[in-house]
Design a protein around this motif. Structure first.
Motif, PDB file in Angstrom:
ATOM      1  N   PRO A 119       0.797  -1.242   0.000  1.00  0.00           N
ATOM      2  CA  PRO A 119       0.000   0.000   0.000  1.00  0.00           C
ATOM      3  C   PRO A 119       0.823   1.283   0.000  1.00  0.00           C
ATOM      4  O   PRO A 119       0.404   2.260  -0.644  1.00  0.00           O
ATOM      5  CB  PRO A 119      -0.837  -0.137   1.277  1.00  0.00           C
ATOM      6  N   PRO A 120       1.990   1.368   0.690  1.00  0.00           N
ATOM      7  CA  PRO A 120       2.748   2.631   0.625  1.00  0.00           C
ATOM      8  C   PRO A 120       3.161   3.028  -0.785  1.00  0.00           C
ATOM      9  O   PRO A 120       3.324   4.217  -1.070  1.00  0.00           O
ATOM     10  CB  PRO A 120       3.979   2.345   1.502  1.00  0.00           C
ATOM     11  N   VAL A 121       3.317   2.030  -1.679  1.00  0.00           N
ATOM     12  CA  VAL A 121       3.693   2.336  -3.059  1.00  0.00           C
ATOM     13  C   VAL A 121       2.581   3.116  -3.760  1.00  0.00           C
ATOM     14  O   VAL A 121       2.835   3.903  -4.680  1.00  0.00           O
ATOM     15  CB  VAL A 121       4.024   1.030  -3.812  1.00  0.00           C
ATOM     16  N   LEU A 122       1.345   2.913  -3.326  1.00  0.00           N
ATOM     17  CA  LEU A 122       0.210   3.562  -3.970  1.00  0.00           C
ATOM     18  C   LEU A 122      -0.032   4.985  -3.485  1.00  0.00           C
ATOM     19  O   LEU A 122      -0.882   5.684  -4.044  1.00  0.00           O
ATOM     20  CB  LEU A 122      -1.061   2.725  -3.723  1.00  0.00           C
ATOM     21  N   ILE A 123       0.687   5.407  -2.451  1.00  0.00           N
ATOM     22  CA  ILE A 123       0.429   6.731  -1.888  1.00  0.00           C
ATOM     23  C   ILE A 123       0.650   7.847  -2.918  1.00  0.00           C
ATOM     24  O   ILE A 123      -0.195   8.747  -3.036  1.00  0.00           O
ATOM     25  CB  ILE A 123       1.283   6.950  -0.623  1.00  0.00           C
ATOM     26  N   PRO A 124       1.760   7.869  -3.684  1.00  0.00           N
ATOM     27  CA  PRO A 124       1.899   8.927  -4.702  1.00  0.00           C
ATOM     28  C   PRO A 124       0.768   8.934  -5.722  1.00  0.00           C
ATOM     29  O   PRO A 124       0.309  10.005  -6.141  1.00  0.00           O
ATOM     30  CB  PRO A 124       3.246   8.611  -5.357  1.00  0.00           C
ATOM     31  N   VAL A 125       0.310   7.736  -6.110  1.00  0.00           N
ATOM     32  CA  VAL A 125      -0.798   7.662  -7.066  1.00  0.00           C
ATOM     33  C   VAL A 125      -2.075   8.231  -6.446  1.00  0.00           C
ATOM     34  O   VAL A 125      -2.815   8.994  -7.080  1.00  0.00           O
ATOM     35  CB  VAL A 125      -1.017   6.203  -7.513  1.00  0.00           C
ATOM     36  N   MET A 126      -2.339   7.872  -5.204  1.00  0.00           N
ATOM     37  CA  MET A 126      -3.545   8.372  -4.536  1.00  0.00           C
ATOM     38  C   MET A 126      -3.463   9.872  -4.296  1.00  0.00           C
ATOM     39  O   MET A 126      -4.485  10.566  -4.319  1.00  0.00           O
ATOM     40  CB  MET A 126      -3.743   7.627  -3.214  1.00  0.00           C
ATOM     41  N   MET A 127      -2.252  10.380  -4.068  1.00  0.00           N
ATOM     42  CA  MET A 127      -2.096  11.825  -3.914  1.00  0.00           C
ATOM     43  C   MET A 127      -2.454  12.550  -5.205  1.00  0.00           C
ATOM     44  O   MET A 127      -3.071  13.627  -5.187  1.00  0.00           O
ATOM     45  CB  MET A 127      -0.660  12.155  -3.493  1.00  0.00           C
ATOM     46  N   LEU A 128      -2.084  11.964  -6.347  1.00  0.00           N
ATOM     47  CA  LEU A 128      -2.421  12.579  -7.626  1.00  0.00           C
ATOM     48  C   LEU A 128      -3.921  12.504  -7.912  1.00  0.00           C
ATOM     49  O   LEU A 128      -4.507  13.429  -8.466  1.00  0.00           O
ATOM     50  CB  LEU A 128      -1.644  11.898  -8.750  1.00  0.00           C
ATOM     51  N   LEU A 129      -4.539  11.375  -7.542  1.00  0.00           N
ATOM     52  CA  LEU A 129      -5.956  11.180  -7.842  1.00  0.00           C
ATOM     53  C   LEU A 129      -6.876  11.902  -6.861  1.00  0.00           C
ATOM     54  O   LEU A 129      -7.894  12.471  -7.266  1.00  0.00           O
ATOM     55  CB  LEU A 129      -6.280   9.676  -7.843  1.00  0.00           C
TER      56      LEU A 129
END
Length: 272
Positions: A119-129
Motif C-alpha cells: 500500500p505505501p507504493v500507492l500513496i503517490p498515485v492516490m495523492m495525484l488522484l
C-alpha cells in the motif's frame, strides 16, 4: 450467618489472586524493560538514546495540550474511518465471494495480484488522484487493512459446515436466514482474526500516510521531530503510537469476547 460468610471468602481471595497474577503478567515485563532501559541510558553517551524519565517529560510537554486535539484526535479519527470502512467492505465482499464459487475462481488471480502490491507504493498515485486530503489518508488505510478481513472472510465462509448447510436447505430455511444464522456465525472467528490483523496494518498505514506531504497528525509530528533532531519528542511519539496500539488491542479483545462468546464457550468445554 458466619458459615455463609466464611464460605464466601475463598472465592473472593481466589479472584483477588487471579487479578494480581494478571496484573503481574501484564505489567511485569514492561516494568522490567523500563528499568533495564533506564540503567543502560544512564551509562550511555549517545544522545539519541534518552532515558525513560526524559521521554516521559517530553511526552507530557508534547502531547498533553494542543497537539492532542490538533494531531492525535484527527489521526485517530482517520484510523477509525479507515478500519470501519475496511471491516464493512472486507466482510461484505468476502461473504459474496465466499458464497459464489464461480466468482471466487474468477477473482482469485486478481485478488492475489492486488494483495501483493504494498500500500505505501500507492500513496503517490492516490495523492495525484485524490489530492493531499483526509480522504486520501483514509483510502491508504483501507487499501492495506481490507485484505486480512477480506481473505479471512472468504475462507471462513467457504469452511461453513456442509452438513449444516444441507440440513438448513432441507428444512427450507431462507437464504437470508442461512446467511445470518449459519454462515456469518460460522465465519465470525476467521473474520475477527482478520480484523485483529487489520488493526496493526491500519495503524502502520495511518502513520505512513501522514508522513507524505502532510501538515498535521502523528506521523507528521514524528517525522518533524526526527528531521529536527528532537530526539526525546520523537521517542515520545513512538511511545504514544505503542499506547494507541495497546488500547486498540484491549478494546478489540473486549469486543471479540462479546461477539465470539459462544465460540470461546465451546473451546472451554472441549478443553474440559
Amino acid at each position: 450467618m458466619t458459615g455463609h460468610g466464611t464460605a464466601g471468602r475463598p472465592p473472593r481471595r481466589r479472584t483477588g489472586g487471579r487479578l494480581a497474577a494478571g496484573l503481574l503478567h501484564a505489567l511485569g515485563l514492561p516494568l522490567l524493560l523500563l528499568v533495564l532501559w533506564g540503567l543502560v541510558a544512564t551509562r550511555a553517551t549517545n544522545r539519541f538514546f534518552p532515558d525513560p524519565v526524559t521521554i516521559a517529560d517530553a511526552f507530557v510537554d508534547t502531547w498533553i495540550g494542543p497537539a492532542f486535539t490538533g494531531d492525535v484526535l484527527p489521526s485517530l479519527a482517520r484510523l477509525g474511518l479507515g478500519l470501519g470502512a475496511s471491516i464493512v467492505l472486507g466482510t461484505a465482499a468476502g461473504t459474496v465471494i465466499g458464497l459464489t464459487r464461480w466468482l471466487r475462481e474468477l477473482l482469485e488471480p486478481l485478488l492475489e495480484f492486488l494483495r501483493a502490491i504494498p500500500p505505501p507504493v500507492l500513496i503517490p498515485v492516490m495523492m495525484l488522484l485524490l489530492g493531499i486530503t483526509d480522504t486520501m489518508k483514509v483510502v491508504v488505510i483501507v487499501s492495506g487493512a481490507v485484505w486480512p478481513i477480506l481473505l479471512n472472510t472468504i475462507e471462513g465462509v467457504r469452511s461453513t459446515d456442509s452438513v449444516m448447510t444441507q440440513t438448513a436447505r432441507s428444512f427450507r430455511v431462507t437464504w437470508w436466514e442461512r446467511l445470518w444464522f449459519l454462515v456469518l456465525p460460522a465465519a465470525s472467528p476467521r473474520i475477527m482474526a482478520g480484523v485483529r490483523q487489520a488493526l496493526s496494518v491500519g495503524l502502520i498505514l495511518m502513520v505512513i500516510s501522514e508522513m507524505f506531504a502532510s501538515s498535521a497528525g502523528l506521523g507528521y509530528r514524528i517525522a518533524y521531530f526526527q528531521r529536527n533532531y528532537l530526539v526525546a519528542e520523537m521517542w515520545s511519539g513512538i511511545l504514544l503510537l505503542g499506547l494507541v496500539g495497546v488500547l486498540l488491542a484491549v478494546v478489540f479483545g473486549l469486543v471479540e469476547r462479546r461477539v465470539l462468546r459462544w465460540y470461546h464457550g465451546i473451546r472451554e468445554v472441549n478443553r474440559v
